[in-house]
Design an enzyme around this catalytic site. Sequence first.
Site, PDB file in Angstrom:
ATOM      1  N   LYS A  51       0.861  -1.186   0.000  1.00  0.00           N
ATOM      2  CA  LYS A  51       0.000   0.000   0.000  1.00  0.00           C
ATOM      3  C   LYS A  51       0.899   1.239   0.000  1.00  0.00           C
ATOM      4  O   LYS A  51       1.920   1.278   0.675  1.00  0.00           O
ATOM      5  CB  LYS A  51      -0.879  -0.014   1.257  1.00  0.00           C
ATOM      6  CG  LYS A  51      -1.624   1.296   1.536  1.00  0.00           C
ATOM      7  CD  LYS A  51      -2.749   1.548   0.563  1.00  0.00           C
ATOM      8  CE  LYS A  51      -3.427   2.910   0.796  1.00  0.00           C
ATOM      9  NZ  LYS A  51      -4.386   3.253  -0.278  1.00  0.00           N
ATOM     10  N   CYS A 134      -2.399   9.651  -6.662  1.00  0.00           N
ATOM     11  CA  CYS A 134      -3.448   9.491  -5.658  1.00  0.00           C
ATOM     12  C   CYS A 134      -4.485  10.594  -5.804  1.00  0.00           C
ATOM     13  O   CYS A 134      -4.163  11.762  -5.723  1.00  0.00           O
ATOM     14  CB  CYS A 134      -2.879   9.503  -4.251  1.00  0.00           C
ATOM     15  SG  CYS A 134      -4.215   9.374  -3.054  1.00  0.00           S
TER      16      CYS A 134
HETATM   17  C1  DHB Z   1      -5.484   6.125  -2.685  1.00  0.00           C
HETATM   18  C2  DHB Z   1      -6.106   5.942  -3.886  1.00  0.00           C
HETATM   19  C3  DHB Z   1      -5.334   5.828  -5.021  1.00  0.00           C
HETATM   20  O1  DHB Z   1      -5.868   5.627  -6.261  1.00  0.00           O
HETATM   21  C4  DHB Z   1      -3.970   5.928  -4.921  1.00  0.00           C
HETATM   22  O2  DHB Z   1      -3.208   5.855  -6.003  1.00  0.00           O
HETATM   23  C5  DHB Z   1      -3.366   6.095  -3.712  1.00  0.00           C
HETATM   24  C6  DHB Z   1      -4.134   6.193  -2.592  1.00  0.00           C
HETATM   25  C7  DHB Z   1      -6.236   6.290  -1.450  1.00  0.00           C
HETATM   26  O3  DHB Z   1      -7.244   7.007  -1.454  1.00  0.00           O
HETATM   27  O4  DHB Z   1      -5.791   5.778  -0.413  1.00  0.00           O
END
Ligand code: DHB
Length: 316
Positions: A51, A134
């Site tokens: 993540k 993001c």
């Molecule tokens: C999140 C969503 C995304 O598409 C990304 O690339 C990174 C983080 C999020 O909201 O946590």
Amino acid sequence: MKEIINKIDISTKIKNIKLSSCIMNASGALCSTEKELSDLLDSSSGALVTKSCTSDLRNGNPKPRYFEWNVGSINSMGLPNLGIDFYINFLKRKKTNKPVFLSISGFSLKENLYLIKKANLIENISALEINFSCPNILNRKKIFGYDSLYVYKFLKNVFKFNKKPLGIKLPPYFNEIHIKNISSIINRYPVMFVTCVNSIPNGLYINSDTESVVIRPNNGFGGIGGEIIKPFGLANVSKFFSFLRKDIYIIGCGGISSGKDIFDYILCGASAVQIGTQFIKEGISVFDRLKKELKNFLKKKNYFSIKNFFGNLKKF
Ligand code: DHB
């Protein structure tokens, strides 16, 4: 019959990083906690992507923040993650032969450089995937991948010290000129790979019965993933494949739910693929299923390796 299937080779390489299977998880999909990461290490995925992490732990946006329907998903997670130290410590503790991609998503150029310096000290990280896409941080209106000056400043600075293989996760672009511009910046630096695409930002899914949005943050707006975004993922992979230096690898992502979808991405120039929405829907067994489906599909087509059709999309 079994014999032939066993001989079909779906391994791949991202430069010198060898993946036993070209299928891995997308960052963000079930890869935040100790249990999720351990399950991925034990699975048949070809690599582990973590993540996207920040300097400190984040709880993310208020729930509900993820919703899926038959052909898509919408999310506004807000970067919930346990902080870079957790991911570094996890990787230090776990001995694995599986390539590991640490995803990094700092809030500023300074934070990104700080996180990358920290990650450079850790042996067991195969590569860094810097998230320039993001879409969901409340009050942060900018998606770095849409700001070519930011991308330039980042690349100019990071290679002054970075020794790790480095890739960039990009947002989807909808104009050829934007892909050309970003490619011309990336082509000047020793970037190892790009991942195309992250979720399509600023979508809105609504429930007609309740006459309401389906996620709480951002008045219901969020990043769209899943089957419906596949044509945009393919388009970005294909365009980047034509504009990037030939030694920059492409990891395809966006709307993959079958072996045939993986075939399509490789045909457009992807060397590996990531699974997001479908992994969340189906769980860890998705990697076995997709591997089997891809091999069966290749068998039908008389291909024995992904090298046989990589980047060979025909045009009229
Ligand atoms: C999140 C969503 C995304 O598409 C990304 O690339 C990174 C983080 C999020 O909201 O946590």
